[in-house]
Enzyme design. Structure first.
Site, short mmCIF file in Angstrom:
data_model
loop_
_atom_site.label_atom_id
_atom_site.label_comp_id
_atom_site.label_asym_id
_atom_site.label_seq_id
_atom_site.Cartn_x
_atom_site.Cartn_y
_atom_site.Cartn_z
N THR A 24 -10.62 22.59 59.60
CA THR A 24 -9.89 21.66 60.46
C THR A 24 -8.41 22.00 60.41
OG1 THR A 24 -11.50 19.92 60.14
CG2 THR A 24 -9.25 19.22 60.64
N ALA A 55 -14.39 21.84 62.34
CA ALA A 55 -15.33 20.79 62.71
C ALA A 55 -14.92 20.20 64.06
CB ALA A 55 -15.34 19.72 61.64
N GLN A 97 -18.90 24.30 64.68
CA GLN A 97 -19.36 23.34 63.66
C GLN A 97 -19.35 21.93 64.26
OE1 GLN A 97 -17.18 21.94 60.14
NE2 GLN A 97 -18.88 22.69 58.89
N HIS A 173 -22.44 20.09 60.38
CA HIS A 173 -21.62 19.79 59.19
C HIS A 173 -22.30 18.65 58.44
CE1 HIS A 173 -18.46 19.32 56.46
NE2 HIS A 173 -17.42 19.14 57.25
N TYR A 178 -19.32 13.71 55.13
CA TYR A 178 -19.35 13.21 56.50
C TYR A 178 -20.74 12.62 56.82
CZ TYR A 178 -14.77 15.14 56.57
OH TYR A 178 -13.45 15.38 56.25
N GLY A 295 -14.36 29.13 46.81
CA GLY A 295 -13.65 29.75 45.69
C GLY A 295 -13.87 31.24 45.52
N GLY A 316 -12.53 30.46 53.11
CA GLY A 316 -11.72 29.46 53.79
C GLY A 316 -10.25 29.82 53.74
#
Ligand SMILES: Cc1cc2nc3c(=O)[nH]c(=O)nc-3n(C[C@H](O)[C@H](O)[C@H](O)COP(=O)(O)O)c2cc1C
Length: 359
Positions: A24, A55, A97, A173, A178, A295, A316
């Site tokens: 996002t 998303a 997504q 997602h 969520y 990670g 990410g």
């Protein structure tokens, strides 16, 4: 290096085994329409084997945070068409997504309407980022069965819209707290009807949505993101394996293109029942291609692929700050540093101005 080798995903061949994780960036306008800057942002990152979009709200009801993009009207669809065309013109593959935030939202950014959720339980101990600053979470409105059925249909329609917008597929997602994750959680879902009260009932919503997505757009175009051991947003399960293993087994019966698994990112000292390695515990029982996330760097990503469970690693923050990440891996180059201040909202600074390596 496996990370830089081709991978087959559904009916497509990806040029490498690196995905950009969904992120996002809160740079749409107030009508949920993405701009030409967003076209540039994704195009700059088209050397990823697979791009997962940020998303995207599937409906007006799904919206939880300001300036997040949507995919439920023609203007929104047409704006995404520019993104997907440019990514494809640059040799990329991109999935949308699909997002329903459930209780992770606030009425100030929802035309005064309370967020909706499986049960009327608000998130405690955290605040929500709104257009009017940080605010405590409200108690959400419990969804009726009819409303749940409508949301399942909304996901199907959003998937069709995503295909119309030129996306190669969609990812549900179902992670990070969520709406789908709320249904899967013993702490957020206290329903006593067919959507709660047992493992099978808590899994029902996600499975209905996944059926709907496959029915809407067909085989080999639908994936799902799960975070079975992430307890952020007040998502708790007394025994994640008991909840998620049957879910993964049921997903095995659907013609999906992948499952995307997040390892826990938070300390598990107070969660002795939580498996330490979600990719291993849950990925090993999936028949679908597994995307592993959270990670990873070049070395740990490569080691993860060597283990043989995951076939793709999703990056990410590294992709956010390094638009040409595969090339940097290939050349053992330095990385740009992530600027936290520009992650959400704003203009091109921290969005499209991270430098590429010089030729
Ligand atoms: C700025 C930012 C926005 C994010 N937004 C989303 C999102 O929209 N959907 C999602 O599934 N995960 C989202 N995430 C989580 C990432 O997809 C990913 O799971 C997380 O960053 C861990 O991967 P990493 O360690 O490689 O950064 C976001 C992460 C960041 C840094």
């Amino acid at each position: 290096m496996k990370l830089l080798e081709k991978v087959t995903l559904g009916k497509q061949t990806l040029k490498n085994a690196m995905a950009m994780a969904p992120m996002t960036r809160s740079r749409a306008n107030s009508a949920g329409v993405v701009s030409d800057l967003t076209v540039l942002y994704y195009t700059q990152r088209a050397s990823a084997g697979l791009l997962l979009s940020e998303a995207i709200n599937i409906s007006e009801q799904a919206l939880g945070s300001p300036l997040t993009p949507s995919l439920y009207n023609q203007e929104q669809i047409d704006a995404w068409k520019k993104v997907t065309k440019s990514v494809h013109d640059n040799g990329g593959v991109i999935y949308a997504q699909l997002w329903h935030t459930g209780r992770v939202g606030h009425s100030v950014d929802r035309d005064g309407k309370l967020p909706v959720a499986p049960s009327a339980i608000g998130i405690k101990g955290q605040q929500h980022f709104t257009s009017q600053g940080m605010k405590d979470y409200e108690t959400p409105q419990e969804l009726t069965i009819l409303e749940i059925k409508q949301i399942v249909k909304d996901y199907g329609q959003a998937a069709k819209n995503a295909i119309e917008a030129g996306f190669d597929g969609v990812e549900l997602h179902a992670a990070f707290g969520y709406l789908p994750n709320q249904f899967l959680s013993e702490s957020a879902n206290l329903r006593t009807d067919e959507y709660g009260g047992s493992v099978e009932n808590r899994n029902r919503f996600v499975l209905e949505v996944m059926h709907e997505l496959v029915t809407a757009i067909g085989s080999d175009k639908v994936g799902i993101k799960l975070s079975p051991t992430v307890y952020y947003n007040n998502i708790e399960n007394s025994d994640p394996e008991a909840q998620f293993k049957p879910l993964i087994e049921a997903l095995n019966e659907l013609p999906l293109s992948y499952i995307h698994l997040m390892n826990g990112m938070l300390p598990l000292d107070n969660h002795p029942n939580y498996p330490k390695n979600a990719v291993e515990t849950f990925g090993s029982i999936s028949k679908h291609l597994v995307i592993a996330n959270a990670g990873f760097n070049k070395e740990t990503g490569e080691a993860e692929l060597e283990k043989g469970i995951a076939k793709i690693i999703a990056y990410g923050s590294l992709f956010l700050a390094n638009p040409d990440l595969p090339r940097r891996f290939e050349l053992n180059a330095e990385f740009n540093q992530l600027d936290h201040a520009t992650m959400y909202g704003g203009g091109e600074h921290g969005y499209t101005d991270y430098p590429h390596l010089k030729d």
